[in-house]
Design an enzyme around this catalytic site. Structure first.
Site, PDB file in Angstrom:
ATOM      1  N   LYS A  83      12.000   5.299   9.148  1.00  0.00           N
ATOM      2  CA  LYS A  83      12.523   4.127   8.443  1.00  0.00           C
ATOM      3  C   LYS A  83      13.585   4.588   7.450  1.00  0.00           C
ATOM      4  O   LYS A  83      13.326   5.481   6.627  1.00  0.00           O
ATOM      5  CB  LYS A  83      11.348   3.476   7.697  1.00  0.00           C
ATOM      6  CG  LYS A  83      11.453   1.993   7.500  1.00  0.00           C
ATOM      7  CD  LYS A  83      10.090   1.495   6.979  1.00  0.00           C
ATOM      8  CE  LYS A  83      10.085   0.046   6.661  1.00  0.00           C
ATOM      9  NZ  LYS A  83       8.826  -0.350   6.017  1.00  0.00           N
TER      10      LYS A  83
HETATM   11  O1  G3P Z   1       7.557  -4.742   5.272  1.00  0.00           O
HETATM   12  C1  G3P Z   1       8.124  -4.803   4.016  1.00  0.00           C
HETATM   13  C2  G3P Z   1       7.122  -5.214   3.025  1.00  0.00           C
HETATM   14  O2  G3P Z   1       6.228  -4.188   2.756  1.00  0.00           O
HETATM   15  C3  G3P Z   1       7.689  -5.756   1.786  1.00  0.00           C
HETATM   16  O3  G3P Z   1       6.889  -6.801   1.462  1.00  0.00           O
HETATM   17  O4  G3P Z   1       5.864  -8.464  -0.007  1.00  0.00           O
HETATM   18  O5  G3P Z   1       6.693  -6.276  -0.947  1.00  0.00           O
HETATM   19  O6  G3P Z   1       8.300  -8.019  -0.201  1.00  0.00           O
HETATM   20  P1  G3P Z   1       6.945  -7.415  -0.013  1.00  0.00           P
END
Ligand code: G3P
Length: 217
Positions: A83
């Site tokens: 990634k």
């Molecule tokens: O896949 C990306 C994710 O981990 C981010 O999620 O909820 O931290 O924006 P969030």
């Protein structure tokens, strides 16, 4: 739509994997921190648990250092997707790592133009962050739809991996638009099974069953 689980918690992955709900796993530095585990150890464990791609994120900012980190992460197992962030350096690293035969997930995508560049750099997955766009009063789903349209216009094979999924509605909308993959926290995947009318109907059936005085076993 493929389901990736957005976590580095092995117990949560195992529970969903046993149900056939796991087509892959995504991690990031914040999820590694939350797990309290060493990145190499936990990534190896997860990669051994699931058949599909397991994303492990580089943390360098310069392309050469990203490539070195990516090569090290890719050596953990055959199903690692490296990634990289959607920066100019990340696109350079994407090009090199994908040319070497690695799966690459380009993350932190917030515009369709970024997604177009990632596809041209050979990304296996593009990760548009839906919830974080919603957080700033933009519609993350519009981005998924725009990328779908652009990739279909030109036949790009990069898979749209809807990320930062925060709700069952996000999951539903991403599926409706035709996102190839969604990555969601285990909690959201479990919530997809819930409906108040299911609970209400079940309670009514069980109340009537009790009145029959019968038993199945
Ligand atoms: O896949 C990306 C994710 O981990 C981010 O999620 O909820 O931290 O924006 P969030």
């Amino acid at each position: 739509m493929k389901f990736f689980v957005d976590t580095a918690e092995v117990d949560e992955i195992a529970e969903l994997n046993d149900l056939g709900m796991v087509d892959g796993v995504t991690t990031n530095p914040s999820l590694i921190l939350k797990s309290g585990r060493d990145i190499l150890d936990v990534t190896k464990e997860i990669a051994g648990m699931v058949d599909g791609p397991v994303s492990a994120e580089v943390v360098a900012l310069e392309a050469d250092a990203m490539i070195a980190e990516g090569r090290k992460l890719a050596k953990i197992a055959d199903n690692i997707a490296v990634k990289v962030p959607l920066t100019w350096a990340g696109l350079k690293a994407c090009k090199v790592l994908s040319s070497e035969g690695n799966m690459v997930n380009v993350t932190l995508c917030f515009s369709a133009n970024q997604a177009l560049l990632a596809a041209k750099a050979g990304a296996t997955f593009i990760s548009p962050f839906i919830g974080r766009l919603d957080d700033i009063n933009l519609d993350g789903m519009d981005l998924i739809a725009d990328i779908r349209q652009i990739y279909d216009n030109y036949g790009f094979e990069t898979q749209i991996l809807a990320a930062s999924i925060r709700s069952v509605n996000h999951a539903f909308q991403a599926a409706l638009i035709g996102s190839d993959v969604m990555t969601a926290p285990p909690k959201v995947i479990k919530q997809m099974a819930e409906h108040p009318l299911t609970d209400k109907g079940l309670a009514a059936f069980l109340a009537d069953w009790e009145k029959t005085g019968q038993q199945i076993l």
